[in-house]
Scaffold this motif. Structure first.
Motif, short mmCIF file in Angstrom:
data_model
loop_
_atom_site.label_atom_id
_atom_site.label_comp_id
_atom_site.label_asym_id
_atom_site.label_seq_id
_atom_site.Cartn_x
_atom_site.Cartn_y
_atom_site.Cartn_z
N MET A 1 18.79 0.47 -71.60
CA MET A 1 19.91 -0.26 -71.37
C MET A 1 20.65 0.09 -70.13
O MET A 1 20.72 1.23 -69.75
CB MET A 1 21.00 0.09 -72.56
N ALA A 2 21.21 -0.97 -69.35
CA ALA A 2 21.75 -0.65 -68.05
C ALA A 2 23.27 -0.17 -68.19
O ALA A 2 24.03 -1.15 -68.96
CB ALA A 2 21.77 -1.84 -67.26
N TYR A 3 23.67 0.51 -67.43
CA TYR A 3 25.22 0.80 -67.62
C TYR A 3 25.80 0.26 -65.96
O TYR A 3 25.30 0.58 -65.03
CB TYR A 3 25.40 2.54 -67.48
N LYS A 47 28.97 -4.12 -58.93
CA LYS A 47 29.07 -4.40 -60.26
C LYS A 47 28.03 -4.91 -61.03
O LYS A 47 27.77 -4.79 -62.10
CB LYS A 47 30.40 -5.57 -60.69
N ASP A 48 26.65 -5.19 -60.29
CA ASP A 48 25.44 -5.36 -60.58
C ASP A 48 24.48 -4.31 -60.41
O ASP A 48 23.34 -4.47 -60.96
CB ASP A 48 24.80 -6.50 -60.05
N LEU A 49 25.16 -3.34 -60.08
CA LEU A 49 24.40 -2.10 -59.83
C LEU A 49 23.83 -1.61 -60.91
O LEU A 49 25.15 -0.91 -61.86
CB LEU A 49 24.88 -1.16 -58.75
N ASP A 50 22.85 -1.21 -61.23
CA ASP A 50 22.78 -0.18 -62.58
C ASP A 50 22.52 1.17 -62.41
O ASP A 50 21.85 1.84 -61.76
CB ASP A 50 21.05 -0.64 -63.20
N LEU A 51 23.46 1.87 -63.12
CA LEU A 51 23.85 3.21 -62.55
C LEU A 51 23.01 4.28 -63.33
O LEU A 51 22.66 5.07 -63.02
CB LEU A 51 25.21 3.59 -63.10
N ASP A 52 22.15 3.53 -64.28
CA ASP A 52 20.96 4.51 -64.82
C ASP A 52 19.95 4.61 -63.99
O ASP A 52 19.32 5.76 -64.20
CB ASP A 52 20.62 3.71 -66.31
N SER A 53 19.53 3.82 -63.31
CA SER A 53 18.57 3.99 -62.05
C SER A 53 18.87 4.34 -60.70
O SER A 53 18.42 4.32 -60.06
CB SER A 53 17.64 2.72 -62.08
N TYR A 54 20.54 4.48 -60.56
CA TYR A 54 20.78 4.74 -59.26
C TYR A 54 20.66 6.22 -58.98
O TYR A 54 21.03 7.03 -59.85
CB TYR A 54 22.60 4.40 -59.35
N GLN A 76 31.95 16.00 -48.29
CA GLN A 76 32.45 14.41 -48.24
C GLN A 76 31.17 13.68 -48.44
O GLN A 76 30.34 13.62 -48.25
CB GLN A 76 32.89 14.11 -47.04
N LEU A 77 31.59 13.03 -49.73
CA LEU A 77 30.42 11.93 -50.30
C LEU A 77 30.36 10.91 -49.41
O LEU A 77 31.29 10.27 -48.75
CB LEU A 77 30.61 11.44 -51.71
N PRO A 78 29.23 10.08 -49.30
CA PRO A 78 29.33 8.63 -48.62
C PRO A 78 30.06 7.91 -49.18
O PRO A 78 30.37 7.89 -50.61
CB PRO A 78 27.76 8.18 -48.77
N ILE A 79 30.59 6.89 -48.67
CA ILE A 79 31.71 5.99 -49.08
C ILE A 79 31.08 4.98 -50.27
O ILE A 79 32.03 4.96 -51.32
CB ILE A 79 32.07 4.91 -48.10
N HIS A 80 29.98 4.86 -50.48
CA HIS A 80 29.36 3.95 -51.44
C HIS A 80 29.34 5.03 -52.87
O HIS A 80 29.89 4.52 -53.94
CB HIS A 80 28.20 3.27 -51.36
N ASP A 81 29.03 6.19 -52.55
CA ASP A 81 29.32 7.35 -53.85
C ASP A 81 30.66 7.44 -54.07
O ASP A 81 30.78 7.62 -55.30
CB ASP A 81 28.25 8.40 -53.44
N THR A 82 31.47 7.62 -53.21
CA THR A 82 32.72 7.72 -53.47
C THR A 82 33.39 6.58 -54.45
O THR A 82 34.23 6.84 -55.36
CB THR A 82 33.62 7.80 -52.28
N VAL A 83 33.07 5.21 -53.97
CA VAL A 83 33.55 4.10 -54.73
C VAL A 83 33.15 4.14 -56.19
O VAL A 83 33.76 3.89 -57.13
CB VAL A 83 33.35 2.89 -53.81
N LEU A 84 31.70 4.63 -56.28
CA LEU A 84 31.15 4.37 -57.67
C LEU A 84 31.78 5.69 -58.60
O LEU A 84 31.98 5.48 -59.67
CB LEU A 84 29.73 4.64 -57.44
N LEU A 85 31.76 6.90 -57.81
CA LEU A 85 32.47 7.72 -58.66
C LEU A 85 34.08 7.56 -58.99
O LEU A 85 34.31 7.91 -60.16
CB LEU A 85 32.25 9.27 -57.76
N LEU A 86 34.75 7.15 -58.21
CA LEU A 86 36.17 7.04 -58.55
C LEU A 86 36.32 5.88 -59.64
O LEU A 86 37.07 5.84 -60.36
CB LEU A 86 36.94 6.54 -57.39
#
Length: 105
Positions: A1-3, A47-54, A76-86
């Motif tokens: 199942m994808a998150y 929004k289409d990124l599967d966080l289970d496999s990221y 400092q996290l890379p910006i894409h990781d910062t967006v996903l974490l927040l």
């Protein structure tokens, strides 16, 4: 199942990062301008990124001044990781229901 993350939470995270930045240790990232100008495309992609496999990237590590004569290690996290974490934090906050007055824990 994808998150996957919701578009609404991604929009809130990007707006927050564009307004306040991601840290008070480093200067604001130039990528924040990209997020602001291309918000719809970024949200569509994330929004289409599967966080289970990221697999997140590593953080940037540097020495930052702590006082006049000492330093500390800062990250400092890379910006894409910062967006996903927040965005994940925003979704957790939305899903948790605060206790009402008189409710037992």
């Amino acid at each position: 199942m994808a998150y996957r993350l919701s578009s609404t939470s991604l929009r809130h995270a990007i707006a927050h990062l564009c307004k306040y930045g991601d840290t008070d240790v480093f200067p604001h990232l130039p990528e924040l301008s990209f997020l602001r100008e291309n918000e719809a495309e970024v949200i569509k992609e994330l929004k289409d990124l599967d966080l289970d496999s990221y697999n997140p990237s590593g953080a940037f590590e540097a020495l930052g001044p702590k006082s006049r004569y000492s330093f500390r290690i800062v990250h400092q996290l890379p910006i894409h990781d910062t967006v996903l974490l927040l965005t994940a934090v925003i979704e957790m906050a939305i899903s948790s229901k605060p206790p009402t007055f008189g409710e037992q824990h």
